[in-house]
Design a protein around this motif. Structure first.
Motif, PDB file in Angstrom:
ATOM      1  N   PRO A 293      40.549  46.987  47.323  1.00 10.61           N
ATOM      2  CA  PRO A 293      41.319  45.888  47.904  1.00 10.61           C
ATOM      3  C   PRO A 293      40.434  44.694  48.220  1.00 10.61           C
ATOM      4  O   PRO A 293      39.219  44.840  48.422  1.00 10.61           O
ATOM      5  CB  PRO A 293      41.905  46.499  49.190  1.00 10.61           C
ATOM      6  CG  PRO A 293      40.935  47.585  49.558  1.00 10.61           C
ATOM      7  CD  PRO A 293      40.456  48.145  48.246  1.00 10.61           C
ATOM      8  N   ASN A 294      41.030  43.510  48.256  1.00  9.64           N
ATOM      9  CA  ASN A 294      40.280  42.315  48.615  1.00  9.64           C
ATOM     10  C   ASN A 294      39.719  42.446  50.030  1.00  9.64           C
ATOM     11  O   ASN A 294      40.444  42.832  50.963  1.00  9.64           O
ATOM     12  CB  ASN A 294      41.180  41.083  48.533  1.00  9.64           C
ATOM     13  CG  ASN A 294      41.342  40.586  47.108  1.00  9.64           C
ATOM     14  OD1 ASN A 294      40.387  40.110  46.493  1.00  9.64           O
ATOM     15  ND2 ASN A 294      42.549  40.688  46.575  1.00  9.64           N
TER      16      ASN A 294
ATOM     17  N   LEU B  66      41.605  40.549  52.762  1.00  9.00           N
ATOM     18  CA  LEU B  66      42.856  41.211  53.123  1.00  9.00           C
ATOM     19  C   LEU B  66      42.596  42.332  54.117  1.00  9.00           C
ATOM     20  O   LEU B  66      43.271  42.424  55.163  1.00  9.00           O
ATOM     21  CB  LEU B  66      43.534  41.769  51.875  1.00  9.00           C
ATOM     22  CG  LEU B  66      44.786  42.618  52.136  1.00  9.00           C
ATOM     23  CD1 LEU B  66      45.972  41.733  52.475  1.00  9.00           C
ATOM     24  CD2 LEU B  66      45.103  43.512  50.953  1.00  9.00           C
TER      25      LEU B  66
ATOM     26  N   ASP C 264      53.185  41.692  48.340  1.00 10.44           N
ATOM     27  CA  ASP C 264      51.928  41.328  47.683  1.00 10.44           C
ATOM     28  C   ASP C 264      52.267  40.551  46.418  1.00 10.44           C
ATOM     29  O   ASP C 264      52.848  41.098  45.479  1.00 10.44           O
ATOM     30  CB  ASP C 264      51.143  42.606  47.350  1.00 10.44           C
ATOM     31  CG  ASP C 264      49.819  42.321  46.666  1.00 10.44           C
ATOM     32  OD1 ASP C 264      49.335  41.175  46.743  1.00 10.44           O
ATOM     33  OD2 ASP C 264      49.263  43.253  46.046  1.00 10.44           O
TER      34      ASP C 264
ATOM     35  N   CYS D  48      50.097  40.914  42.211  1.00 11.33           N
ATOM     36  CA  CYS D  48      49.446  42.158  42.628  1.00 11.33           C
ATOM     37  C   CYS D  48      48.459  42.696  41.608  1.00 11.33           C
ATOM     38  O   CYS D  48      47.657  43.580  41.930  1.00 11.33           O
ATOM     39  CB  CYS D  48      50.491  43.212  42.945  1.00 11.33           C
ATOM     40  SG  CYS D  48      51.474  43.762  41.518  1.00 11.33           S
TER      41      CYS D  48
ATOM     42  N   ASP E  23      45.430  46.002  46.199  1.00 12.69           N
ATOM     43  CA  ASP E  23      45.833  45.589  47.542  1.00 12.69           C
ATOM     44  C   ASP E  23      47.090  46.323  47.985  1.00 12.69           C
ATOM     45  O   ASP E  23      47.195  46.793  49.122  1.00 12.69           O
ATOM     46  CB  ASP E  23      46.083  44.078  47.594  1.00 12.69           C
ATOM     47  CG  ASP E  23      44.813  43.255  47.557  1.00 12.69           C
ATOM     48  OD1 ASP E  23      43.710  43.839  47.592  1.00 12.69           O
ATOM     49  OD2 ASP E  23      44.914  42.010  47.483  1.00 12.69           O
TER      50      ASP E  23
ATOM     51  N   SER F 183      51.287  38.405  51.372  1.00 13.28           N
ATOM     52  CA  SER F 183      49.900  38.189  50.963  1.00 13.28           C
ATOM     53  C   SER F 183      49.858  37.561  49.580  1.00 13.28           C
ATOM     54  O   SER F 183      50.478  38.050  48.635  1.00 13.28           O
ATOM     55  CB  SER F 183      49.152  39.526  50.946  1.00 13.28           C
ATOM     56  OG  SER F 183      47.849  39.374  50.411  1.00 13.28           O
TER      57      SER F 183
ATOM     58  N   GLN G  30      46.778  36.622  47.315  1.00  8.28           N
ATOM     59  CA  GLN G  30      45.332  36.675  47.135  1.00  8.28           C
ATOM     60  C   GLN G  30      44.969  36.075  45.774  1.00  8.28           C
ATOM     61  O   GLN G  30      45.271  36.660  44.725  1.00  8.28           O
ATOM     62  CB  GLN G  30      44.844  38.124  47.228  1.00  8.28           C
ATOM     63  CG  GLN G  30      45.172  38.819  48.527  1.00  8.28           C
ATOM     64  CD  GLN G  30      44.350  38.290  49.691  1.00  8.28           C
ATOM     65  OE1 GLN G  30      43.105  38.300  49.657  1.00  8.28           O
ATOM     66  NE2 GLN G  30      45.023  37.814  50.718  1.00  8.28           N
TER      67      GLN G  30
END
Length: 211
Positions: free
Chosen positions: A22-23, A26, A40, A43, A48, A103, A105
């Motif tokens: 995962p990031n 995050l 997400d 994704c 994540d 989220s 990202q």
């Protein structure tokens, strides 16, 4: 080539495009939040989303690439978690519902991707009391001259992103607005510096006067 075909081609190039972890931002920014519903966006292979599900979140995750979504479902199955993976071209369709965490990202794409519009949809999907988390780039880093890296897009500053969200006055609290450096492995395999940005906003509940 369409965005969908471009991303399908990229995800088909190898067994795994991303690390599978995962990031980091995050993980850091979600720590301390009470698990609820999460969305997400972009994704990818699902790292994540799988991590969030493992933390007790009920996760919906979306990506334009059917190849990526297929890999993400395999990742979730291997991890023993349930995630509602959906294929969406976010410029045209968006997951339904409201969420305690949304989220985004590194949400960028090829071609004429309406990122500002999509992030406004993301903000609209945050439930009262919920959090919008946006992680972005501030430079191209080691991919500045790599045609196979990120496409030449404008990387807005955190202040610009917040302004472009067109949030209702007094309706949100800014929890994080920061630019930070990180180390990324470049195309030559060597570590390289990159500058990213983090925006974390909480949607205030009705009649809430504080953060």
């Amino acid at each position: 080539m369409s965005d969908e075909r471009s991303w399908d081609a990229r995800y088909a190039e190898s067994e795994r495009v991303w690390s599978g972890a995962p990031n980091v931002v995050l993980v850091r920014e979600v720590a301390g939040l009470t698990p609820g519903t999460a969305l997400d966006l972009g994704c990818g292979e699902g790292a994540d989303a799988v991590w969030l599900a493992g933390q007790g979140w009920t996760v919906t995750a979306a990506d334009i690439s059917g190849v990526a979504v297929g890999k993400a479902r395999e990742h979730a199955a291997a991890a023993g978690v349930t995630v509602d993976f959906q294929r969406h071209d976010l410029a045209r369709t968006f997951p339904e519902g409201s969420f305690d965490l949304v989220s985004a990202q590194f949400l960028y794409s090829y071609g004429d991707f309406p990122r500002e519009h999509v992030l406004r949809l993301a903000a609209a999907a945050v439930a009262p009391g919920g959090v919008l988390l946006i992680e972005g780039h501030q430079d191209h880093g080691p991919y500045a001259h790599d045609g196979d890296g990120h496409p030449p897009v404008r990387f807005a500053s955190p202040d610009e992103v917040i302004e472009e969200l067109q949030l209702e006055p007094g309706g949100w609290a800014v929890l994080t607005n920061a630019v930070h450096d990180r180390i990324q492995t470049g195309p030559d395999g060597e570590p390289a510096h990159r500058t990213d940005s983090t925006i974390k906003l909480r949607r205030r509940t009705v009649n809430s006067g504080g953060d």
